[in-house]
Scaffold this active site. Structure first.
Site, PDB file in Angstrom:
ATOM      1  N   GLY A  11       0.844  -1.148  -0.025  1.00 32.71           N
ATOM      2  CA  GLY A  11      -0.072   0.101   0.009  1.00 32.71           C
ATOM      3  C   GLY A  11       0.756   1.430  -0.065  1.00 32.71           C
ATOM      4  O   GLY A  11       0.669   2.263   0.761  1.00 32.71           O
ATOM      5  N   ASN A  13       1.494   3.385  -2.481  1.00 36.84           N
ATOM      6  CA  ASN A  13       1.098   4.369  -3.599  1.00 36.84           C
ATOM      7  C   ASN A  13       0.942   5.531  -3.013  1.00 36.84           C
ATOM      8  O   ASN A  13       0.769   6.504  -3.743  1.00 36.84           O
ATOM      9  CB  ASN A  13       0.256   4.008  -4.647  1.00 36.84           C
ATOM     10  N   GLY A  15      -0.180   8.138   0.785  1.00 35.53           N
ATOM     11  CA  GLY A  15      -0.053   8.313   2.525  1.00 35.53           C
ATOM     12  C   GLY A  15       0.952   7.806   3.157  1.00 35.53           C
ATOM     13  O   GLY A  15       2.268   7.997   2.736  1.00 35.53           O
ATOM     14  N   GLY A  17       2.289   4.913   3.653  1.00 33.94           N
ATOM     15  CA  GLY A  17       3.444   3.903   3.061  1.00 33.94           C
ATOM     16  C   GLY A  17       4.128   4.514   1.947  1.00 33.94           C
ATOM     17  O   GLY A  17       5.419   4.217   1.842  1.00 33.94           O
ATOM     18  N   SER A 146      -3.144   3.210  18.175  1.00 35.70           N
ATOM     19  CA  SER A 146      -3.230   3.277  19.644  1.00 35.70           C
ATOM     20  C   SER A 146      -4.745   2.951  19.602  1.00 35.70           C
ATOM     21  O   SER A 146      -5.306   2.632  20.888  1.00 35.70           O
ATOM     22  CB  SER A 146      -2.885   4.643  20.140  1.00 35.70           C
ATOM     23  N   TYR A 168     -12.173  -1.385  12.380  1.00 39.31           N
ATOM     24  CA  TYR A 168     -10.963  -0.929  12.481  1.00 39.31           C
ATOM     25  C   TYR A 168     -10.032  -1.269  13.678  1.00 39.31           C
ATOM     26  O   TYR A 168      -8.912  -2.155  13.578  1.00 39.31           O
ATOM     27  CB  TYR A 168     -10.580   0.535  12.141  1.00 39.31           C
TER      28      TYR A 168
HETATM   29  P1  NAP Z   1      -4.338   5.328   3.125  1.00 42.70           P
HETATM   30  O1  NAP Z   1      -3.993   7.100   2.765  1.00 42.70           O
HETATM   31  O2  NAP Z   1      -5.684   5.330   2.983  1.00 42.70           O
HETATM   32  O3  NAP Z   1      -3.649   4.450   2.103  1.00 42.70           O
HETATM   33  C1  NAP Z   1      -3.778   3.116   2.424  1.00 42.70           C
HETATM   34  C2  NAP Z   1      -2.981   2.208   1.428  1.00 42.70           C
HETATM   35  O4  NAP Z   1      -3.388   0.871   1.705  1.00 42.70           O
HETATM   36  C3  NAP Z   1      -3.226   2.831   0.035  1.00 42.70           C
HETATM   37  O5  NAP Z   1      -2.040   2.751  -0.919  1.00 42.70           O
HETATM   38  C4  NAP Z   1      -4.306   1.646  -0.491  1.00 42.70           C
HETATM   39  O6  NAP Z   1      -4.284   1.401  -1.841  1.00 42.70           O
HETATM   40  C5  NAP Z   1      -3.607   0.569   0.250  1.00 42.70           C
HETATM   41  N1  NAP Z   1      -4.702  -0.531   0.310  1.00 42.70           N
HETATM   42  C6  NAP Z   1      -5.922  -0.621   0.948  1.00 42.70           C
HETATM   43  N2  NAP Z   1      -6.404  -1.934   0.454  1.00 42.70           N
HETATM   44  C7  NAP Z   1      -5.427  -2.796  -0.091  1.00 42.70           C
HETATM   45  C8  NAP Z   1      -5.191  -3.838  -0.712  1.00 42.70           C
HETATM   46  N3  NAP Z   1      -6.242  -4.729  -0.578  1.00 42.70           N
HETATM   47  N4  NAP Z   1      -4.141  -4.173  -1.351  1.00 42.70           N
HETATM   48  C9  NAP Z   1      -3.081  -3.528  -1.236  1.00 42.70           C
HETATM   49  N5  NAP Z   1      -3.052  -2.415  -0.872  1.00 42.70           N
HETATM   50  C10 NAP Z   1      -4.406  -1.632  -0.521  1.00 42.70           C
HETATM   51  O7  NAP Z   1      -3.999   5.331   4.715  1.00 42.70           O
HETATM   52  P2  NAP Z   1      -2.855   5.855   5.625  1.00 42.70           P
HETATM   53  O8  NAP Z   1      -3.288   6.689   6.552  1.00 42.70           O
HETATM   54  O9  NAP Z   1      -1.599   5.952   4.861  1.00 42.70           O
HETATM   55  O10 NAP Z   1      -2.488   4.393   6.498  1.00 42.70           O
HETATM   56  C11 NAP Z   1      -1.491   3.358   6.336  1.00 42.70           C
HETATM   57  C12 NAP Z   1      -1.348   2.622   7.442  1.00 42.70           C
HETATM   58  O11 NAP Z   1      -1.235   3.335   8.640  1.00 42.70           O
HETATM   59  C13 NAP Z   1      -2.465   1.744   7.677  1.00 42.70           C
HETATM   60  O12 NAP Z   1      -2.172   0.449   8.007  1.00 42.70           O
HETATM   61  C14 NAP Z   1      -3.427   2.564   8.631  1.00 42.70           C
HETATM   62  O13 NAP Z   1      -4.100   1.662   9.434  1.00 42.70           O
HETATM   63  C15 NAP Z   1      -2.141   3.124   9.564  1.00 42.70           C
HETATM   64  N6  NAP Z   1      -2.543   4.067  10.545  1.00 42.70           N
HETATM   65  C16 NAP Z   1      -2.702   5.164   9.800  1.00 42.70           C
HETATM   66  C17 NAP Z   1      -3.173   6.373  10.762  1.00 42.70           C
HETATM   67  C18 NAP Z   1      -3.543   7.604  10.415  1.00 42.70           C
HETATM   68  O14 NAP Z   1      -3.734   8.646  10.930  1.00 42.70           O
HETATM   69  N7  NAP Z   1      -3.427   7.982   9.064  1.00 42.70           N
HETATM   70  C19 NAP Z   1      -3.125   6.222  12.151  1.00 42.70           C
HETATM   71  C20 NAP Z   1      -2.730   4.988  12.661  1.00 42.70           C
HETATM   72  C21 NAP Z   1      -2.502   4.006  11.899  1.00 42.70           C
HETATM   73  P3  NAP Z   1      -5.319   2.315  -2.854  1.00 42.70           P
HETATM   74  O15 NAP Z   1      -4.763   3.754  -3.128  1.00 42.70           O
HETATM   75  O16 NAP Z   1      -5.421   1.457  -4.237  1.00 42.70           O
HETATM   76  O17 NAP Z   1      -6.697   2.205  -2.218  1.00 42.70           O
END
Ligand code: NAP
Length: 245
Positions: A11, A13, A15, A17, A146, A168
């Site tokens: 993931g 592409n 955020g 990641g 958290s 979640y």
């Molecule tokens: P995000 O911007 O929604 O990005 C999520 C990524 O996961 C995107 O690249 C998405 O791809 C990919 N994804 C979703 N389903 C998938 C699948 N079936 N196969 C492969 N890729 C998939 O989220 P983020 O905020 O960057 O979060 C990244 C990680 O940090 C996650 O594990 C999240 O739970 C964790 N996290 C985030 C926060 C926060 O505040 N942002 C806080 C705590 C933890 P597409 O673009 O194709 O949808």
């Protein structure tokens, strides 16, 4: 010249990641930018390579964590091209728009969240474990939160107790259990496994009003991905240190 270490970020592409990919490439890793849509992954890799001015080394790889064929194909590609994997960052996840409280959640929403956040993460890890075992000191980092902490969610004075995102929270609690149990399984092999809580970051998932940048969130995972041999295993860490279970 020493050979570059190989890292895969799922993931990646967008955020957090994408930021983890950028920071690992900057640290000298050859980074495989996992993306379920290959075009979006290629675009992200090209942007990051260009922004860095040619030094870093990022390449897209198609990887949908819920599609067993895609997972196996990615593992086969990495095996053929590199023969090992030094770092696996299980970052891909969803926070369903329809997520809700335990009393109200649609079971299908719960199933979908588990399919991506837990089953997908485990399937990717299983497929790549033979390649992680071939690396000298591999690191696995699972993205957590958290909101998965029983201690914090169970404390009525904590703002974590007020969120109604059962799917979640529950999937990420399962990710924490996968982290500690895999760490136990692999103790003594040189492979360490930890979970990273990036904090609330401004992304599509975190909401664009969030105070932290994706770069700040990514740094927690990158620190765990580059731990010394005597670093922890089977723990979940945030920026400020170890989180309670
Ligand atoms: P995000 O911007 O929604 O990005 C999520 C990524 O996961 C995107 O690249 C998405 O791809 C990919 N994804 C979703 N389903 C998938 C699948 N079936 N196969 C492969 N890729 C998939 O989220 P983020 O905020 O960057 O979060 C990244 C990680 O940090 C996650 O594990 C999240 O739970 C964790 N996290 C985030 C926060 C926060 O505040 N942002 C806080 C705590 C933890 P597409 O673009 O194709 O949808």
């Amino acid at each position: 010249m020493t050979e570059k270490k190989i890292a895969l970020v799922t993931g990646a592409n967008k955020g957090i990641g994408k930021e983890i990919a950028r920071q690992l490439a900057e640290a000298g890793y050859r980074v495989l930018v996992g993306s379920r849509d290959l075009g979006r992954g290629q675009q992200a890799a090209a942007e990051l390579n260009e922004a860095a001015g040619g030094g870093p080394d990022l390449r897209a790889i198609q990887l949908d964590v819920t599609d067993p064929k895609s997972v196996q194909a990615a593992a086969d590609t990495i095996a053929n091209n590199h023969g090992r994997l030094d770092v696996l960052i299980n970052n891909a996840a969803i926070l369903p728009a329809e997520d809700s409280a335990v009393s109200e959640i649609d079971p299908d929403v719960l199933r979908t969240a588990f399919e991506t956040n837990v089953v997908g993460l485990v399937a990717v890890t299983q497929a790549l474990l033979p390649l992680l075992r071939k690396a000298e000191r591999a690191r696995v980092v699972n993205l957590s939160t958290s909101l998965a902490s029983f201690t914090l969610v169970g404390d009525p004075s904590s703002r974590m107790s007020t969120r109604r995102t059962f799917a979640y929270n529950a999937t990420k609690a399962a990710v924490n259990m996968a982290t500690v149990m895999l760490a136990n399984e692999l103790r003594g092999t040189g492979i360490v496994v930890n979970a990273a809580d990036p904090g609330n970051c401004a992304t599509d998932m975190g909401g664009w009003e969030a105070a932290r940048t994706p770069a700040q969130g990514a740094a927690v995972a990158v620190r765990l991905a580059t731990l010394d041999a005597d670093g922890p295993t089977g723990q979940v860490h945030a920026e400020e240190g170890q989180l309670p279970w």
